[in-house]
Write a protein that holds these residues in place. Structure first.
Motif, mmCIF file in Angstrom:
data_model
loop_
_atom_site.group_PDB
_atom_site.id
_atom_site.type_symbol
_atom_site.label_atom_id
_atom_site.label_comp_id
_atom_site.label_asym_id
_atom_site.label_seq_id
_atom_site.Cartn_x
_atom_site.Cartn_y
_atom_site.Cartn_z
ATOM 1 N N SER A 190 -65.572 21.666 -8.169
ATOM 2 C CA SER A 190 -65.794 22.173 -9.528
ATOM 3 C C SER A 190 -67.240 22.618 -9.731
ATOM 4 O O SER A 190 -67.502 23.597 -10.433
ATOM 5 N N LYS A 191 -68.176 21.935 -9.085
ATOM 6 C CA LYS A 191 -69.580 22.326 -9.229
ATOM 7 C C LYS A 191 -69.819 23.722 -8.630
ATOM 8 O O LYS A 191 -70.492 24.569 -9.215
ATOM 9 N N GLN A 192 -69.222 23.941 -7.466
ATOM 10 C CA GLN A 192 -69.397 25.237 -6.798
ATOM 11 C C GLN A 192 -68.734 26.360 -7.595
ATOM 12 O O GLN A 192 -69.286 27.462 -7.718
ATOM 13 N N LYS A 193 -67.546 26.052 -8.154
ATOM 14 C CA LYS A 193 -66.886 27.057 -8.999
ATOM 15 C C LYS A 193 -67.759 27.397 -10.210
ATOM 16 O O LYS A 193 -67.888 28.560 -10.592
ATOM 17 N N LYS A 194 -68.336 26.351 -10.789
ATOM 18 C CA LYS A 194 -69.194 26.530 -11.966
ATOM 19 C C LYS A 194 -70.374 27.446 -11.622
ATOM 20 O O LYS A 194 -70.708 28.355 -12.386
ATOM 21 N N LEU A 195 -70.986 27.205 -10.470
ATOM 22 C CA LEU A 195 -72.123 28.033 -10.042
ATOM 23 C C LEU A 195 -71.713 29.499 -9.902
ATOM 24 O O LEU A 195 -72.448 30.403 -10.298
ATOM 25 N N LEU A 196 -70.513 29.731 -9.364
ATOM 26 C CA LEU A 196 -70.058 31.111 -9.208
ATOM 27 C C LEU A 196 -69.773 31.745 -10.569
ATOM 28 O O LEU A 196 -70.042 32.933 -10.773
ATOM 29 N N GLU A 197 -69.241 30.951 -11.498
ATOM 30 C CA GLU A 197 -68.992 31.466 -12.852
ATOM 31 C C GLU A 197 -70.308 31.831 -13.539
ATOM 32 O O GLU A 197 -70.404 32.871 -14.194
ATOM 33 N N GLU A 198 -71.311 30.960 -13.322
ATOM 34 C CA GLU A 198 -72.641 31.268 -13.879
ATOM 35 C C GLU A 198 -73.199 32.542 -13.271
ATOM 36 O O GLU A 198 -73.784 33.377 -13.964
ATOM 37 N N LEU A 199 -72.990 32.686 -11.976
ATOM 38 C CA LEU A 199 -73.453 33.899 -11.286
ATOM 39 C C LEU A 199 -72.751 35.120 -11.884
ATOM 40 O O LEU A 199 -73.393 36.142 -12.164
ATOM 41 N N GLN A 200 -71.426 34.998 -12.090
ATOM 42 C CA GLN A 200 -70.679 36.121 -12.637
ATOM 43 C C GLN A 200 -71.187 36.513 -14.021
ATOM 44 O O GLN A 200 -71.378 37.697 -14.309
ATOM 45 N N GLU A 201 -71.437 35.488 -14.877
ATOM 46 C CA GLU A 201 -71.969 35.766 -16.215
ATOM 47 C C GLU A 201 -73.287 36.503 -16.124
ATOM 48 O O GLU A 201 -73.520 37.500 -16.806
ATOM 49 N N SER A 202 -74.148 35.996 -15.239
ATOM 50 C CA SER A 202 -75.472 36.604 -15.067
ATOM 51 C C SER A 202 -75.340 38.060 -14.607
ATOM 52 O O SER A 202 -76.063 38.936 -15.081
ATOM 53 N N LEU A 203 -74.398 38.317 -13.703
ATOM 54 C CA LEU A 203 -74.211 39.684 -13.200
ATOM 55 C C LEU A 203 -73.695 40.599 -14.313
ATOM 56 O O LEU A 203 -74.117 41.744 -14.427
ATOM 57 N N ASN A 204 -72.779 40.059 -15.138
ATOM 58 C CA ASN A 204 -72.217 40.858 -16.235
ATOM 59 C C ASN A 204 -73.264 41.215 -17.281
ATOM 60 O O ASN A 204 -73.220 42.286 -17.881
ATOM 61 N N GLU A 205 -74.211 40.283 -17.505
ATOM 62 C CA GLU A 205 -75.261 40.514 -18.503
ATOM 63 C C GLU A 205 -76.277 41.544 -18.017
ATOM 64 O O GLU A 205 -76.927 42.208 -18.808
ATOM 65 N N SER A 206 -76.405 41.647 -16.707
ATOM 66 C CA SER A 206 -77.431 42.505 -16.134
ATOM 67 C C SER A 206 -77.088 43.979 -16.348
ATOM 68 O O SER A 206 -75.929 44.361 -16.456
ATOM 69 N N SER A 207 -78.129 44.810 -16.440
ATOM 70 C CA SER A 207 -77.899 46.238 -16.658
ATOM 71 C C SER A 207 -77.659 46.978 -15.347
ATOM 72 O O SER A 207 -77.271 48.138 -15.326
ATOM 73 N N HIS A 208 -77.886 46.310 -14.227
ATOM 74 C CA HIS A 208 -77.695 46.963 -12.931
ATOM 75 C C HIS A 208 -76.239 46.871 -12.474
ATOM 76 O O HIS A 208 -75.513 45.963 -12.876
ATOM 77 N N SER A 209 -75.847 47.814 -11.614
ATOM 78 C CA SER A 209 -74.531 47.718 -10.981
ATOM 79 C C SER A 209 -74.665 46.824 -9.754
ATOM 80 O O SER A 209 -75.527 47.041 -8.910
ATOM 81 N N HIS A 210 -73.812 45.800 -9.694
ATOM 82 C CA HIS A 210 -73.891 44.872 -8.564
ATOM 83 C C HIS A 210 -72.735 45.028 -7.589
ATOM 84 O O HIS A 210 -72.678 44.340 -6.584
ATOM 85 N N SER A 211 -71.789 45.881 -7.922
ATOM 86 C CA SER A 211 -70.621 46.081 -7.057
ATOM 87 C C SER A 211 -70.431 47.577 -6.812
ATOM 88 O O SER A 211 -69.632 48.218 -7.487
ATOM 89 N N PRO A 212 -71.207 48.137 -5.872
ATOM 90 C CA PRO A 212 -71.199 49.598 -5.697
ATOM 91 C C PRO A 212 -69.815 50.173 -5.382
ATOM 92 O O PRO A 212 -69.455 51.214 -5.911
ATOM 93 N N ALA A 213 -69.043 49.484 -4.547
ATOM 94 C CA ALA A 213 -67.727 50.017 -4.190
ATOM 95 C C ALA A 213 -66.803 50.005 -5.402
ATOM 96 O O ALA A 213 -66.095 50.978 -5.664
ATOM 97 N N THR A 214 -66.845 48.914 -6.181
ATOM 98 C CA THR A 214 -65.995 48.818 -7.376
ATOM 99 C C THR A 214 -66.376 49.901 -8.378
ATOM 100 O O THR A 214 -65.519 50.579 -8.936
ATOM 101 N N SER A 215 -67.686 50.096 -8.602
ATOM 102 C CA SER A 215 -68.150 51.111 -9.551
ATOM 103 C C SER A 215 -67.683 52.493 -9.152
ATOM 104 O O SER A 215 -67.157 53.251 -9.965
ATOM 105 N N SER A 216 -67.851 52.837 -7.875
ATOM 106 C CA SER A 216 -67.476 54.183 -7.458
ATOM 107 C C SER A 216 -65.958 54.335 -7.471
ATOM 108 O O SER A 216 -65.434 55.387 -7.779
#
Ligand code: ZN
Ligand code: ZN
Length: 247
Positions: free
Chosen positions: A207-233
């Motif tokens: 659960s701790k590791q899942k939580k860390l990944l969820e936090e990472l995901q939130e942080s990525l979503n908040e960011s103005s940069h594209s973090h998934s080039p293949a998905t974006s294109s």
């Protein structure tokens, strides 16, 4: 790859020991063929042409056997098998042929033996796939190393080597290790080892590791940069394709 001497066992026709290959029962007389007078060849007239061909009565041997050898039925050869040592040169590949002079089947009626052609089939390897002089290998890399960069162990034919994976490495990226392929029989320089990495998704997360990944995901979503080039294109292409806004 390195070459070797291998032993093979093959079925073959060998000269009959009983008659020494001439097809006559030992002690029985062998006559000269009347049709060709022992020449093995006859001339036939065809219009203006005189054509030479193998004698139809003795099949070219020039001899007439009264009592055929019982062991080989007059053929001069018997079915047998033999074990041979074959020198395999370094770098042979599928379909390459090695010629062993005089190791083919015995000739008819005591004639000279033919040659044996050994065709090479390379067995599949656990890691490596041969591609001409190059070798291909698939190597997994964990998600964190792929994102941040790092060193991974890569198998080569001469043992493990370390491969530097740059940051932001995507799954499917191929790295070339020069000279770690195969030295073929036809070329002087060895091929390369092409290492294709597949980025692995972590499993068995607590659960701790899942939580860390969820936090990472939130942080990525908040960011103005594209973090998934293949998905974006991919999303851009999909929007153009369907001509509508996709969420
Ligand atoms: Zn015989
Ligand atoms: Zn004849």
């Amino acid at each position: 790859v390195d070459g070797d001497t291998i032993e093979i066992r093959i079925p073959t026709l060998e000269q009959c020991e009983t008659c020494g290959g001439d097809g006559a029962e030992p002690g029985s007389p062998v006559d000269t063929c009347d049709t060709c007078k022992g020449q093995g060849q006859v001339r036939i007239q065809q219009g203006f042409l005189s054509i030479q061909q193998a004698c139809p009565d003795c099949q070219g041997s020039g001899k007439k056997i009264r009592n055929p050898c019982k062991k080989c039925q007059g053929d001069g050869r018997v079915q047998s098998s033999k074990t041979l040592s074959v020198k395999v040169p370094p770098g042979v590949d599928n379909g390459d042929r090695i010629r062993l002079s005089g190791e083919g089947e015995a000739g008819e009626m005591g004639g000279p033996a033919g040659d044996l052609y050994v065709q090479i089939n390379v067995k599949p390897h656990e890691f490596f796939v041969r591609d001409g002089n190059n070798l291909r290998a698939n190597v997994p890399v964990d998600m964190i190393t792929a994102a941040l960069g790092g060193e991974i162990d890569v198998p080569t034919l001469k043992g493990k080597v370390s491969l530097r994976v740059p940051a932001e490495t995507q799954s499917g990226k191929t790295f070339r290790l020069r000279g770690k392929g195969v030295q073929s029989v036809r070329t002087s320089s060895p091929g390369d080892l092409l290492v294709k990495v597949s980025v692995e998704t972590p499993v068995n997360l607590n659960s701790k590791q899942k939580k860390l990944l969820e936090e990472l995901q939130e942080s990525l979503n908040e960011s103005s940069h594209s973090h998934s080039p293949a998905t974006s294109s991919w999303l851009d292409k999909a929007k153009r394709f369907f001509g509508e806004h996709l969420n």
